[in-house]
Design an enzyme around this catalytic site. Structure first.
Site, PDB file in Angstrom:
ATOM      1  N   GLY A 136       0.791  -1.221   0.000  1.00 53.69           N
ATOM      2  CA  GLY A 136       0.000   0.000   0.000  1.00 53.69           C
ATOM      3  C   GLY A 136       0.820   1.267   0.000  1.00 53.69           C
ATOM      4  N   LYS A 207       2.956 -10.357  -3.711  1.00 48.83           N
ATOM      5  CA  LYS A 207       3.797  -9.227  -3.296  1.00 48.83           C
ATOM      6  C   LYS A 207       5.227  -9.695  -3.020  1.00 48.83           C
ATOM      7  CE  LYS A 207      -0.264  -7.024  -1.241  1.00 48.83           C
ATOM      8  NZ  LYS A 207      -0.978  -6.739   0.023  1.00 48.83           N
TER       9      LYS A 207
END
Length: 437
Positions: A136, A207
């Site tokens: 994020g 990720k």
């Protein structure tokens, strides 16, 4: 003053909408910093009539992201559609084929096609920026791609999924079951109706695959990641971890070894005193071990409209200023082939929870199977039975092993199960001391 940077944004959902509002609200400050104006000149979304908190007046509207990337008069294409295939992949290819740089928050796209797209970008003298694809709003991509350029990274690890971290935090602090916490996460919008991608560990794996490439200068290899989610973590495990001085987190780990690179995502017991253990709720955190800086920890909001849009906007500003690096930190031709590490001993040992049938010889049989596989036990603890007397024929048992390999543990547990001394399946969690290897 330089000509404006003209953006085309595909996807006006939570992140795309937040990005458009940020560009509008901070227009003057952004222009002052970049010495050029940032303008959104074209957009693509499913519903033209939806209220989004900003005006699309004056922006060219494209119903299809591929059309936007192929034909719009833009200087950069911002892909916020999501997904590893379809419109996301085809539109990014279309933009790159025009020589237009791409900004994306799409970790699935990069985990599956990152190397291919990086090669296309290099061929067309362009690039892909993706700060928002991992963790994020935490600037971990810029840190690894630029700030640590002179460092040799030995290990990168962390908490990369806010949904799982929220669930495990609630289970520990409020004594709730996994199912209860998952339902609450879904009610609050932290988890999807089908939560498998998050709680199964797949989101964190996407990720991690990207971070591994940046850390070690290698090609992305999603298929080489060992993945285990949190759905089997029970309140008994949370309580046992606390008694042993640990907290359970879904940990993503990539490290360089003598035989190659190891990548894994799984529930992990980490020492309560460690900084990573203090990361609660939907927060993400990434730790990086390097030769020059030692260990650094980056923590912050791992999701949400403003946090993710902030990361996208940082990429926009890099393009506006002209500060751009190769997509994966080095030229695609210089990426090394991924080499998977051989199985090795896990230095932190393992936590094993068994429901042992209360019969003569059961404990001796379990100890024998462990010894046959060269597994040394640090402790064997019989947990308390349910207070209502249920399952009175079952003794809850926790084993803590010394350093051993996962293959040995799984083989021993398979034999124990076949011996018929267990009720249900054995449950295993790695223990990490988080000290640098």
């Amino acid at each position: 003053m330089a000509t404006p940077l003209r953006l085309g944004i595909a996807g006006l959902g939570t992140v795309g909408g937040a990005l458009a509002r940020l560009v509008e609200a901070k227009r003057d400050a952004l222009e002052k910093r970049a010495q050029r104006r940032i303008e959104i000149v074209a957009v693509s979304a499913r519903d033209r009539m939806r209220e989004r908190g900003f005006s699309t007046e004056g922006m060219a509207w494209h119903d299809d992201p591929v059309s936007l990337a192929s034909h719009a008069e833009i200087d950069a294409y911002v892909e916020l559609v999501g997904g590893s295939e379809g419109a996301a992949l085809e539109s990014v290819k279309a933009a790159l084929n025009r020589g237009i740089p791409v900004i994306t928050a799409n970790k699935a796209l990069l985990a599956h096609h990152g190397v291919q797209l990086a090669k296309l970008a290099a061929k067309k003298n362009s690039t892909i920026l993706f700060e928002a694809a991992v963790a994020g709003g935490i600037p971990v991509i810029k840190t690894m791609r630029e700030a640590l350029a002179g460092n040799e990274v030995a290990r990168v690890y962390g908490i990369l999924n806010g949904t799982c971290n929220y669930i495990l935090t609630r289970m520990e602090k409020e004594g709730l079951t996994f199912a209860e916490c998952l339902a609450e996460a879904q009610r609050l919008g932290y988890a999807e109706a089908d939560p498998t991608f998050d709680v199964g560990g797949f989101d964190a794996a996407h990720k991690l695959a990207i971070l591994t490439s940046l850390a070690f200068g290698c090609e992305i290899d999603l298929d080489s990641i060992f993945i285990e989610g949190i759905s089997n973590v029970a309140i008994e495990d949370i309580e046992a971890a606390a008694e042993l001085g640990y907290r359970i987190k879904l940990l993503a780990v990539a490290q360089r070894t003598d035989t190659g690179i190891e990548q894994r995502v799984h529930p992990t017991m980490i020492p309560t005193k460690s900084a990573l253990a203090q990361v609660d709720g939907v927060t993400n955190a990434v730790a990086i071990d390097s030769d020059l800086l030692g260990s650094i920890l980056l923590a912050g909001p791992g999701a949400g409209g403003n946090a993710t849009a902030s990361a996208v906007l940082s990429d926009v500003m890099d393009l506006a200023i002209g500060s751009v690096t190769p997509t994966l930190g080095v030229a695609p031709a210089n990426l090394t082939p991924y080499k998977r590490a051989r199985m090795r001993a896990h230095e932190g040992g393992y936590y094993i929870r068994l429901s042992v049938l209360d019969r003569v010889g059961a404990f001796a049989s379990i100890a024998r199977r462990m010894a046959e596989n060269q597994i040394s036990l640090e402790s064997i603890v019989q947990r308390r039975r349910d207070s209502d007397g249920a399952e009175s024929d079952v003794a809850p048992v926790v084993l803590i092993t010394h350093e051993t390999t996962e293959a040995a543990v799984r083989k021993a547990l398979d034999l124990v199960s076949k011996d018929g001394h267990l009720k249900g399946e054995p449950h295993m969690i790695r223990i990490e001391d988080l000290s640098r290897d």
